[in-house]
Design an enzyme around this catalytic site. Structure first.
Site, mmCIF file in Angstrom:
data_model
loop_
_atom_site.group_PDB
_atom_site.id
_atom_site.type_symbol
_atom_site.label_atom_id
_atom_site.label_comp_id
_atom_site.label_asym_id
_atom_site.label_seq_id
_atom_site.Cartn_x
_atom_site.Cartn_y
_atom_site.Cartn_z
ATOM 1 N N ARG A 176 0.866 -1.185 0.000
ATOM 2 C CA ARG A 176 0.000 0.000 0.000
ATOM 3 C C ARG A 176 0.907 1.241 0.000
ATOM 4 O O ARG A 176 1.836 1.324 0.792
ATOM 5 C CB ARG A 176 -0.941 0.018 1.222
ATOM 6 N N GLN A 225 -15.140 1.656 7.236
ATOM 7 C CA GLN A 225 -14.351 1.513 8.474
ATOM 8 C C GLN A 225 -15.058 2.152 9.667
ATOM 9 O O GLN A 225 -14.905 1.700 10.796
ATOM 10 C CB GLN A 225 -12.968 2.170 8.309
ATOM 11 N N ASP A 274 -2.538 9.302 7.542
ATOM 12 C CA ASP A 274 -1.685 8.285 6.903
ATOM 13 C C ASP A 274 -0.319 8.838 6.537
ATOM 14 O O ASP A 274 0.661 8.090 6.428
ATOM 15 C CB ASP A 274 -2.382 7.722 5.667
ATOM 16 N N ASN A 279 -5.392 11.501 4.672
ATOM 17 C CA ASN A 279 -6.161 10.571 5.515
ATOM 18 C C ASN A 279 -7.283 10.005 4.645
ATOM 19 O O ASN A 279 -7.419 10.365 3.461
ATOM 20 C CB ASN A 279 -6.695 11.293 6.769
ATOM 21 N N LYS A 280 -8.078 9.142 5.223
ATOM 22 C CA LYS A 280 -9.139 8.448 4.499
ATOM 23 C C LYS A 280 -9.986 9.382 3.643
ATOM 24 O O LYS A 280 -10.319 10.481 4.075
ATOM 25 C CB LYS A 280 -10.001 7.705 5.522
HETATM 26 O O1 MRU Z 1 -7.520 2.426 4.212
HETATM 27 P P1 MRU Z 1 -7.293 2.390 5.689
HETATM 28 O O2 MRU Z 1 -8.423 1.785 6.452
HETATM 29 O O3 MRU Z 1 -5.960 1.768 6.032
HETATM 30 O O4 MRU Z 1 -7.225 3.917 6.109
HETATM 31 C C1 MRU Z 1 -7.068 4.241 7.450
HETATM 32 C C2 MRU Z 1 -7.093 5.684 7.721
HETATM 33 O O5 MRU Z 1 -7.252 6.498 6.839
HETATM 34 C C3 MRU Z 1 -6.835 6.106 9.147
HETATM 35 O O6 MRU Z 1 -7.548 7.267 9.464
HETATM 36 C C4 MRU Z 1 -5.335 6.380 9.322
HETATM 37 O O7 MRU Z 1 -4.592 5.306 8.846
HETATM 38 C C5 MRU Z 1 -4.982 6.661 10.723
HETATM 39 S S1 MRU Z 1 -5.098 5.226 11.716
HETATM 40 C C6 MRU Z 1 -4.574 5.549 13.290
#
Ligand code: MRU
Length: 341
Positions: A85, A192, A233, A243-244
């Protein structure tokens, strides 16, 4: 306590986050390739958690490779895990940490190398839990009492080795006796928020209300939300935050409605090599995540789809970045560099 990822009997054991909340099932990875697949398929997800998984994956790779092949295979192990990723920098941070250790022990007997690699991976996990607790402590004073906190995606125990970043701040506020409740965005397309954040906060009896992503603006305008707390992220040197997907819209709506927008993340999420968020690589995921909801088709055949997994929130929308070393505020170029030391 939720055990997101553990090292048990020379296996990496993870709670399967694709099955929650319907089923609590654990996946046992016996090879580094299985760890790589688990990261790519989001059996484990969340920036700090995939960092821990990558560190354990490297250790597992070194453990399972025949003595004479370890040195020749080491780069392949790291490369395989690095290609899973692209956005969360914690993945690369953890692999680099394992590489540095390997460099310092590679001349030693293979048994000793294996022991040191496993020990280091376990340390990454333990440190992550302690870091989340420190983020919680540092963020708690920013959370207003008697108010609702909005969060997006899952930045909780499931996204870390335990306790969480954004949800760590919320947990710390509850532990400090603040009467708060949480609004969780469902977080399409992977859900999520609905599947993981609501489940996780229910385990701790923290009152949580599920809303769909398109309701966030309505509630931010209503005056019911005291602050927003999300994870990250990757954070660029100027404070731009990846971030997401959907985080950016929440941040803009928060600013429009004078609601503080906080980002909670460990120092390992900072990427000070990038001047701004424009340089952060954004993962594009499969169209089926958008056209289908858990196996159920919700769009016509042949629909054209885009599915960026993350977006970048410009730092002007970020009220503060909460780390284990303290709280950074604008101008982020200075404050983040100071915290990173
Ligand atoms: O695609 P994901 O579920 O890995 O994305 C996660 C996020 O965007 C979280 O907000 C981020 O990783 C912070 S987790 C402490």
């Amino acid at each position: 306590m939720i055990e997101t990822i553990q090292w048990i009997d020379d296996c990496v054991v993870m709670i399967d986050q694709t099955r929650l909340p319907v089923e609590e099932k654990y996946v046992h990875c016996r090879t580094y390739q299985e760890v790589a697949t688990a990261i790519r398929d989001m059996i484990i997800r969340g920036a700090p958690a995939i960092g821990v998984a990558a560190a354990m994956g490297v250790a597992l790779g070194v453990l399972r490779t025949p003595d004479e092949a370890v040195d020749g295979q080491f780069e392949t192990i790291c490369e395989t895990l690095a290609r899973t990723r692209p956005t969360a920098v914690n993945l690369f941070w953890a692999i680099d940490r394992m590489k540095r250790l390997y460099g310092s022990v590679r001349a030693q007997p293979v048994g000793e190398i294996r022991r040191r690699m496993i020990e280091e991976a376990l340390r990454v996990r333990e440190e992550d839990i302690a870091i989340c607790r420190a983020i919680g402590r540092n963020g708690e004073p920013l959370v207003p009492a008697e108010r609702t906190i909005l969060t997006h995606c899952n930045a909780g125990a499931l996204a870390t080795a335990g306790y969480g970043t954004a949800l760590g701040v919320i947990r710390a506020a509850v532990e400090a006796g603040k009467n708060v409740d949480v609004f969780a965005d469902e977080t399409r397309p992977f859900l999520q928020g609905a599947r993981l954040t609501v489940w996780e906060l229910q385990q701790d009896q923290i009152p949580t209300t599920l809303i769909t992503d398109n309701m966030a603006g309505h509630f931010l305008k209503s005056g019911r939300i005291g602050c927003v707390v999300v994870g990250a992220d990757r954070i660029a040197a100027n404070g731009d935050v990846a971030n997401k997907i959907g985080t950016y819209s929440v941040a803009v709506l928060a600013k429009e409605n004078n609601v503080p927008f906080f980002v909670a993340a460990p120092i390992s999420t900072l990427d000070l090599t990038l001047a701004s968020g424009d340089q952060i690589p954004i993962e594009e995921r499969a169209a089926v995540e958008v056209t289908h909801v858990f196996g159920q088709q919700v769009a016509p055949e042949q629909s054209r789809v885009e599915n960026p997994a993350f977006d970048v929130t410009p730092s002007r929308y970020v009220s503060a970045i909460i780390t284990e070393k303290g709280v950074a505020r604008a101008p982020y170029e200075d404050s983040l560099r100071k915290l990173a030391g």
